[in-house]
Design a protein around this motif. Structure first.
Motif, PDB file in Angstrom:
ATOM      1  N   LEU A  12       0.807  -1.048   0.421  1.00 28.04           N
ATOM      2  CA  LEU A  12      -0.268   0.080   0.025  1.00 28.04           C
ATOM      3  C   LEU A  12       0.980   1.353  -0.268  1.00 28.04           C
ATOM      4  CD1 LEU A  12      -2.977  -1.058   2.603  1.00 28.04           C
ATOM      5  CD2 LEU A  12      -2.741  -1.005  -0.624  1.00 28.04           C
ATOM      6  N   HIS A  13       1.637   1.394   0.821  1.00 25.26           N
ATOM      7  CA  HIS A  13       2.888   2.372   0.608  1.00 25.26           C
ATOM      8  C   HIS A  13       3.812   2.768  -0.887  1.00 25.26           C
ATOM      9  CE1 HIS A  13       3.160   3.683   4.665  1.00 25.26           C
ATOM     10  NE2 HIS A  13       3.193   2.706   5.359  1.00 25.26           N
ATOM     11  N   ASN A  14       3.970   2.063  -1.817  1.00 28.02           N
ATOM     12  CA  ASN A  14       4.224   1.301  -2.396  1.00 28.02           C
ATOM     13  C   ASN A  14       3.191   2.538  -3.737  1.00 28.02           C
ATOM     14  OD1 ASN A  14       4.880  -0.286  -5.356  1.00 28.02           O
ATOM     15  ND2 ASN A  14       6.395   1.035  -4.432  1.00 28.02           N
ATOM     16  N   LEU A  15       2.117   1.533  -3.291  1.00 26.14           N
ATOM     17  CA  LEU A  15       1.431   1.769  -4.302  1.00 26.14           C
ATOM     18  C   LEU A  15       0.440   3.540  -4.239  1.00 26.14           C
ATOM     19  CD1 LEU A  15      -1.432   1.711  -6.216  1.00 26.14           C
ATOM     20  CD2 LEU A  15      -2.725   0.452  -4.531  1.00 26.14           C
ATOM     21  N   GLY A  16       0.825   4.078  -3.117  1.00 25.46           N
ATOM     22  CA  GLY A  16       0.542   5.364  -2.696  1.00 25.46           C
ATOM     23  C   GLY A  16       1.408   6.493  -3.270  1.00 25.46           C
ATOM     24  N   SER A  17       2.819   6.220  -3.784  1.00 19.70           N
ATOM     25  CA  SER A  17       4.267   6.467  -3.769  1.00 19.70           C
ATOM     26  C   SER A  17       3.645   6.588  -5.590  1.00 19.70           C
ATOM     27  CB  SER A  17       5.341   5.672  -3.988  1.00 19.70           C
ATOM     28  OG  SER A  17       5.335   6.271  -2.286  1.00 19.70           O
ATOM     29  N   ARG A  18       3.171   5.124  -6.461  1.00 13.19           N
ATOM     30  CA  ARG A  18       3.115   5.612  -7.658  1.00 13.19           C
ATOM     31  C   ARG A  18       2.535   5.941  -8.454  1.00 13.19           C
ATOM     32  NH1 ARG A  18       1.876   0.941 -10.153  1.00 13.19           N
ATOM     33  NH2 ARG A  18       1.144   0.113  -7.498  1.00 13.19           N
ATOM     34  N   ALA A  19       0.706   6.258  -6.627  1.00 13.81           N
ATOM     35  CA  ALA A  19      -0.286   6.644  -7.622  1.00 13.81           C
ATOM     36  C   ALA A  19      -0.127   8.618  -8.247  1.00 13.81           C
ATOM     37  CB  ALA A  19      -1.266   6.364  -6.852  1.00 13.81           C
ATOM     38  N   GLY A  20       0.983   8.817  -7.361  1.00 13.08           N
ATOM     39  CA  GLY A  20       1.667   9.640  -7.343  1.00 13.08           C
ATOM     40  C   GLY A  20       2.380  10.817  -8.790  1.00 13.08           C
ATOM     41  N   ALA A  21       2.970   9.526  -9.295  1.00 10.98           N
ATOM     42  CA  ALA A  21       4.190   9.315 -10.982  1.00 10.98           C
ATOM     43  C   ALA A  21       3.232  10.640 -12.031  1.00 10.98           C
ATOM     44  CB  ALA A  21       4.175   8.154 -11.123  1.00 10.98           C
ATOM     45  N   PRO A  22       3.870  11.355 -12.930  1.00  9.87           N
ATOM     46  CA  PRO A  22       3.379  12.154 -13.777  1.00  9.87           C
ATOM     47  C   PRO A  22       2.301  11.513 -14.430  1.00  9.87           C
ATOM     48  CG  PRO A  22       5.184  12.700 -13.342  1.00  9.87           C
ATOM     49  CD  PRO A  22       5.218  11.237 -11.889  1.00  9.87           C
ATOM     50  N   HIS A  23       2.354   9.733 -15.144  1.00 14.03           N
ATOM     51  CA  HIS A  23       1.866   8.914 -16.389  1.00 14.03           C
ATOM     52  C   HIS A  23       1.296   8.435 -15.584  1.00 14.03           C
ATOM     53  CE1 HIS A  23       3.952  11.283 -18.677  1.00 14.03           C
ATOM     54  NE2 HIS A  23       5.392  11.613 -18.334  1.00 14.03           N
ATOM     55  N   TYR A  24       1.032   8.455 -14.104  1.00 15.07           N
ATOM     56  CA  TYR A  24       0.582   6.850 -13.893  1.00 15.07           C
ATOM     57  C   TYR A  24      -1.363   6.874 -14.196  1.00 15.07           C
ATOM     58  CZ  TYR A  24      -1.686   3.440 -10.086  1.00 15.07           C
ATOM     59  OH  TYR A  24      -2.546   3.094  -9.644  1.00 15.07           O
ATOM     60  N   ARG A  25      -1.588   5.640 -14.812  1.00 15.47           N
ATOM     61  CA  ARG A  25      -2.669   5.379 -15.450  1.00 15.47           C
ATOM     62  C   ARG A  25      -3.990   4.812 -14.546  1.00 15.47           C
ATOM     63  NH1 ARG A  25      -6.212   6.563 -17.479  1.00 15.47           N
ATOM     64  NH2 ARG A  25      -6.515   4.788 -19.077  1.00 15.47           N
ATOM     65  N   GLY A  26      -3.877   4.514 -13.406  1.00 15.55           N
ATOM     66  CA  GLY A  26      -4.084   3.332 -12.694  1.00 15.55           C
ATOM     67  C   GLY A  26      -3.878   2.504 -12.579  1.00 15.55           C
ATOM     68  N   CYS A  27      -4.945   1.750 -12.848  1.00 15.49           N
ATOM     69  CA  CYS A  27      -5.310   0.438 -12.745  1.00 15.49           C
ATOM     70  C   CYS A  27      -5.460  -0.775 -14.224  1.00 15.49           C
ATOM     71  CB  CYS A  27      -5.965  -0.439 -11.752  1.00 15.49           C
ATOM     72  SG  CYS A  27      -5.762  -2.426 -11.535  1.00 15.49           S
ATOM     73  N   GLY A  28      -4.505  -0.943 -14.752  1.00 14.23           N
ATOM     74  CA  GLY A  28      -5.328  -1.487 -16.197  1.00 14.23           C
ATOM     75  C   GLY A  28      -6.317  -2.139 -16.274  1.00 14.23           C
ATOM     76  N   LEU A  29      -6.655  -3.205 -15.243  1.00 16.93           N
ATOM     77  CA  LEU A  29      -7.708  -4.237 -15.106  1.00 16.93           C
ATOM     78  C   LEU A  29      -9.382  -3.392 -14.400  1.00 16.93           C
ATOM     79  CD1 LEU A  29      -5.446  -6.372 -13.851  1.00 16.93           C
ATOM     80  CD2 LEU A  29      -7.219  -7.186 -14.972  1.00 16.93           C
ATOM     81  N   SER A  30      -8.792  -2.198 -13.946  1.00 19.49           N
ATOM     82  CA  SER A  30      -9.990  -1.304 -13.341  1.00 19.49           C
ATOM     83  C   SER A  30     -10.185  -0.847 -14.365  1.00 19.49           C
ATOM     84  CB  SER A  30      -9.429  -0.540 -11.966  1.00 19.49           C
ATOM     85  OG  SER A  30      -9.299  -1.212 -11.409  1.00 19.49           O
ATOM     86  N   ASN A  31      -9.451  -0.112 -15.030  1.00 19.51           N
ATOM     87  CA  ASN A  31      -9.688   0.688 -16.340  1.00 19.51           C
ATOM     88  C   ASN A  31     -10.850  -0.009 -17.747  1.00 19.51           C
ATOM     89  OD1 ASN A  31      -8.580   2.634 -14.934  1.00 19.51           O
ATOM     90  ND2 ASN A  31      -6.979   2.636 -16.134  1.00 19.51           N
ATOM     91  N   THR A  32     -10.253  -0.516 -17.843  1.00 18.21           N
ATOM     92  CA  THR A  32     -11.080  -1.906 -18.922  1.00 18.21           C
ATOM     93  C   THR A  32     -12.357  -2.804 -18.265  1.00 18.21           C
ATOM     94  OG1 THR A  32      -8.859  -3.048 -19.329  1.00 18.21           O
ATOM     95  CG2 THR A  32     -10.479  -4.487 -19.536  1.00 18.21           C
ATOM     96  N   ALA A  33     -12.384  -2.618 -17.392  1.00 17.17           N
ATOM     97  CA  ALA A  33     -14.170  -2.986 -16.740  1.00 17.17           C
ATOM     98  C   ALA A  33     -14.649  -1.451 -16.751  1.00 17.17           C
ATOM     99  CB  ALA A  33     -14.401  -2.977 -14.693  1.00 17.17           C
ATOM    100  N   VAL A  34     -14.574  -0.236 -16.880  1.00 14.02           N
ATOM    101  CA  VAL A  34     -15.438   1.154 -17.188  1.00 14.02           C
ATOM    102  C   VAL A  34     -15.293   0.796 -18.469  1.00 14.02           C
ATOM    103  CG1 VAL A  34     -14.958   3.593 -16.653  1.00 14.02           C
ATOM    104  CG2 VAL A  34     -14.203   1.980 -15.539  1.00 14.02           C
ATOM    105  N   GLU A  35     -14.119   0.267 -19.120  1.00 13.11           N
ATOM    106  CA  GLU A  35     -14.778   0.538 -21.151  1.00 13.11           C
ATOM    107  C   GLU A  35     -15.229  -0.641 -21.276  1.00 13.11           C
ATOM    108  OE1 GLU A  35     -10.996   2.438 -23.686  1.00 13.11           O
ATOM    109  OE2 GLU A  35      -9.858   0.832 -21.901  1.00 13.11           O
TER     110      GLU A  35
END
Length: 207
Positions: free
Chosen positions: A104-127
């Motif tokens: 969770l610490h790692n995820l919280g850090s990665r989520a602030g990266a400029p080109h972060y696009r979330g979880c590809g699996l979650s995004n696909t469920a929306v698409e």
């Protein structure tokens, strides 16, 4: 003393490394494009052009773009679990809380990266809202497995209600996936992920 060959030079008498197969190029390129722009926004022509292969080679490896999308997500799923379980292993299987918090610490850090696009699996469920779509199926299976895994970890921690804690942690994680795409500067709400999870876990271990 004989000088060792440089690592980027072929060693005499050895065969050169095999060139990447067209299917591997397609898979890697599709992953990069699908994650950055979304599956629907990326066409087959763009994939083959960037991969440097022909369109027939794509269709020999993958029957359709939908199946290529499903393959991309199966790779994504496998890599997710490799990273997730590795953090649990590093913390020790007798300390599931430490392993989960590391994730969770790692995820919280990665989520602030400029080109972060979330979880590809979650995004696909929306698409793809259609449950029968090949890519949607991979996404749903992954999320169901994650939900069960979080409940297992909650039980291992001694939570008073493992299913409730697992579901609550999943809501926090999915929230980080989404808000990380909206608040890049400083990480936004995702920066509170680990602390929120700590407090949530503590509330289920009291009593």
């Amino acid at each position: 003393m004989a000088q060792k060959p440089l690592t980027d030079q072929p060693v005499p008498g050895t065969a050169p490394a095999a060139a990447p197969r067209a299917a591997d190029k397609i898979r890697r390129t599709a992953r990069e494009l699908f994650y950055a722009a979304g599956i629907r926004a990326v066409g087959v022509d763009e994939i083959v052009t960037k991969a440097g292969v022909t369109k027939p080679s794509l269709y020999r490896a993958f029957p359709s773009k939908d199946e290529l999308a499903a393959a991309y997500l199966r790779d994504y799923d496998a890599e997710f679990w490799q990273r997730f379980e590795a953090r649990l292993d590093n913390a020790g299987r007798d300390n599931p809380r430490a392993g989960l918090m590391d994730f969770l610490h790692n995820l919280g850090s990665r989520a602030g990266a400029p080109h972060y696009r979330g979880c590809g699996l979650s995004n696909t469920a929306v698409e793809y809202p259609d449950d029968s779509h090949p890519a949607r199926k991979v996404s749903e299976e992954h999320k169901q497995k994650l939900r069960l895994r979080l409940a297992e970890l909650a039980a291992d921690m001694g939570a008073d209600d493992p299913k409730l804690l697992g579901d609550s942690l999943m809501l926090l994680i999915e929230g980080a996936f989404v808000t990380g795409q909206l608040f890049h500067a400083g990480g936004g709400p995702a920066r509170a992920l680990a602390e929120a999870a700590e407090r949530l876990i503590d509330s289920h271990l009291k009593g």
